[in-house]
Scaffold this motif. Structure first.
Motif, PDB file in Angstrom:
ATOM      1  N   MET A  89       1.654 -15.950  15.146  1.00  0.00           N
ATOM      2  CA  MET A  89       0.511 -16.162  14.268  1.00  0.00           C
ATOM      3  C   MET A  89      -0.079 -17.541  14.538  1.00  0.00           C
ATOM      4  N   GLU A  90      -1.376 -17.574  14.638  1.00  0.00           N
ATOM      5  CA  GLU A  90      -2.090 -18.839  14.799  1.00  0.00           C
ATOM      6  C   GLU A  90      -2.813 -19.124  13.485  1.00  0.00           C
ATOM      7  N   PRO A  91      -2.341 -20.126  12.721  1.00  0.00           N
ATOM      8  CA  PRO A  91      -2.977 -20.394  11.426  1.00  0.00           C
ATOM      9  C   PRO A  91      -4.380 -20.968  11.578  1.00  0.00           C
ATOM     10  N   ALA A  92      -5.221 -20.716  10.571  1.00  0.00           N
ATOM     11  CA  ALA A  92      -6.572 -21.283  10.549  1.00  0.00           C
ATOM     12  C   ALA A  92      -6.505 -22.791  10.327  1.00  0.00           C
ATOM     13  N   THR A  93      -5.465 -23.233   9.647  1.00  0.00           N
ATOM     14  CA  THR A  93      -5.260 -24.654   9.379  1.00  0.00           C
ATOM     15  C   THR A  93      -4.460 -25.242  10.531  1.00  0.00           C
ATOM     16  N   PRO A  94      -4.929 -26.322  11.145  1.00  0.00           N
ATOM     17  CA  PRO A  94      -4.168 -26.922  12.243  1.00  0.00           C
ATOM     18  C   PRO A  94      -2.747 -27.269  11.791  1.00  0.00           C
ATOM     19  N   ILE A  95      -1.780 -26.996  12.648  1.00  0.00           N
ATOM     20  CA  ILE A  95      -0.376 -27.243  12.330  1.00  0.00           C
ATOM     21  C   ILE A  95      -0.148 -28.705  11.958  1.00  0.00           C
ATOM     22  N   GLU A  96      -0.889 -29.601  12.598  1.00  0.00           N
ATOM     23  CA  GLU A  96      -0.757 -31.021  12.278  1.00  0.00           C
ATOM     24  C   GLU A  96      -1.137 -31.297  10.825  1.00  0.00           C
ATOM     25  N   MET A  97      -2.150 -30.599  10.328  1.00  0.00           N
ATOM     26  CA  MET A  97      -2.576 -30.774   8.939  1.00  0.00           C
ATOM     27  C   MET A  97      -1.533 -30.174   7.994  1.00  0.00           C
ATOM     28  N   LEU A  98      -1.002 -29.020   8.331  1.00  0.00           N
ATOM     29  CA  LEU A  98       0.052 -28.424   7.511  1.00  0.00           C
ATOM     30  C   LEU A  98       1.248 -29.374   7.415  1.00  0.00           C
ATOM     31  N   CYS A  99       1.601 -29.980   8.532  1.00  0.00           N
ATOM     32  CA  CYS A  99       2.731 -30.905   8.557  1.00  0.00           C
ATOM     33  C   CYS A  99       2.420 -32.190   7.800  1.00  0.00           C
ATOM     34  N   ARG A 100       1.176 -32.626   7.853  1.00  0.00           N
ATOM     35  CA  ARG A 100       0.765 -33.806   7.077  1.00  0.00           C
ATOM     36  C   ARG A 100       0.929 -33.514   5.587  1.00  0.00           C
ATOM     37  N   ILE A 101       0.561 -32.312   5.173  1.00  0.00           N
ATOM     38  CA  ILE A 101       0.713 -31.925   3.767  1.00  0.00           C
ATOM     39  C   ILE A 101       2.190 -31.886   3.387  1.00  0.00           C
ATOM     40  N   VAL A 102       3.032 -31.327   4.266  1.00  0.00           N
ATOM     41  CA  VAL A 102       4.473 -31.282   4.001  1.00  0.00           C
ATOM     42  C   VAL A 102       5.015 -32.702   3.825  1.00  0.00           C
ATOM     43  N   LEU A 103       4.645 -33.581   4.727  1.00  0.00           N
ATOM     44  CA  LEU A 103       5.132 -34.962   4.679  1.00  0.00           C
ATOM     45  C   LEU A 103       4.684 -35.663   3.398  1.00  0.00           C
ATOM     46  N   ARG A 104       3.411 -35.558   3.072  1.00  0.00           N
ATOM     47  CA  ARG A 104       2.891 -36.206   1.863  1.00  0.00           C
ATOM     48  C   ARG A 104       3.484 -35.571   0.602  1.00  0.00           C
ATOM     49  N   ALA A 105       3.692 -34.264   0.633  1.00  0.00           N
ATOM     50  CA  ALA A 105       4.294 -33.588  -0.522  1.00  0.00           C
ATOM     51  C   ALA A 105       5.729 -34.061  -0.732  1.00  0.00           C
ATOM     52  N   ARG A 106       6.453 -34.271   0.350  1.00  0.00           N
ATOM     53  CA  ARG A 106       7.816 -34.811   0.228  1.00  0.00           C
ATOM     54  C   ARG A 106       7.779 -36.179  -0.431  1.00  0.00           C
ATOM     55  N   GLU A 107       6.873 -37.009   0.017  1.00  0.00           N
ATOM     56  CA  GLU A 107       6.745 -38.354  -0.547  1.00  0.00           C
ATOM     57  C   GLU A 107       6.325 -38.281  -2.015  1.00  0.00           C
ATOM     58  N   TYR A 108       5.422 -37.364  -2.318  1.00  0.00           N
ATOM     59  CA  TYR A 108       4.931 -37.212  -3.683  1.00  0.00           C
ATOM     60  C   TYR A 108       6.050 -36.769  -4.623  1.00  0.00           C
ATOM     61  N   GLU A 109       6.899 -35.878  -4.142  1.00  0.00           N
ATOM     62  CA  GLU A 109       7.983 -35.345  -4.957  1.00  0.00           C
ATOM     63  C   GLU A 109       9.131 -36.334  -5.123  1.00  0.00           C
ATOM     64  N   ALA A 110       9.192 -37.312  -4.226  1.00  0.00           N
ATOM     65  CA  ALA A 110      10.292 -38.284  -4.285  1.00  0.00           C
ATOM     66  C   ALA A 110      10.137 -39.151  -5.531  1.00  0.00           C
ATOM     67  N   GLN A 111      11.209 -39.299  -6.217  1.00  0.00           N
ATOM     68  CA  GLN A 111      11.230 -40.120  -7.425  1.00  0.00           C
ATOM     69  C   GLN A 111      12.310 -41.182  -7.243  1.00  0.00           C
ATOM     70  N   THR A 112      12.135 -42.299  -7.862  1.00  0.00           N
ATOM     71  CA  THR A 112      13.162 -43.331  -7.819  1.00  0.00           C
ATOM     72  C   THR A 112      13.710 -43.539  -9.216  1.00  0.00           C
ATOM     73  N   GLY A 113      15.010 -43.704  -9.298  1.00  0.00           N
ATOM     74  CA  GLY A 113      15.644 -43.940 -10.581  1.00  0.00           C
ATOM     75  C   GLY A 113      15.369 -45.349 -11.051  1.00  0.00           C
TER      76      GLY A 113
END
Length: 136
Positions: free
Chosen positions: A1-25
């Motif tokens: 499957m070739e997504p309409a969204t560039p894989i680099e953009m999907l990965c950028r979202i994954v990376l930023r989402a990881r950072e967004y979800e990260a919480q510090t005690g």
């Protein structure tokens, strides 16, 4: 499957989402420590502090704003597949349903474990962020 969204953009979202979800005690007692049952001062409460994520939230929001409507729908459909709402064989149905959603960026921002479900949805189609940018 070739997504309409560039894989680099999907990965950028994954990376930023990881950072967004990260919480510090942090230790926070709201000005005073709670009392123990015996009336003595207790320990400071340990809570999660998400105030550091403002810039990351803006970056994630900007990533969504950079996408066309069909690409946003695709990201949401990947998330639904990753979360088990739809199966790979139901991709067309998931994509169609995502296409009629309103305010997809808000739905994605509120999605628990966004990075994980997006990655899982991508993996269901043998798409990976391995070797892409900061996720390598």
């Amino acid at each position: 499957m070739e997504p309409a969204t560039p894989i680099e953009m999907l990965c950028r979202i994954v990376l930023r989402a990881r950072e967004y979800e990260a919480q510090t005690g942090t230790d926070y007692d709201g000005g005073e420590a709670p009392e123990n049952v015996d009336g003595e001062d207790g320990e400071a409460l340990s809570v999660l502090d998400d105030s550091i994520n403002g810039a990351v939230e803006e970056e994630l929001t900007a990533a969504f704003e950079d996408l066309a409507d069909d690409q946003l729908a695709e990201v949401l459909a990947f998330c639904w597949v990753g979360a088990g709402t739809y199966d790979v064989s139901e991709w067309d149905e998931a994509l169609e349903e995502a296409g009629v959603q309103t305010n997809i960026p808000a739905e994605l921002m509120d999605m628990p474990m966004l990075a994980s479900v997006l990655e899982s949805g991508m993996a269901a189609f043998e798409l990976s962020c391995d070797g892409i940018g900061d996720l390598a």
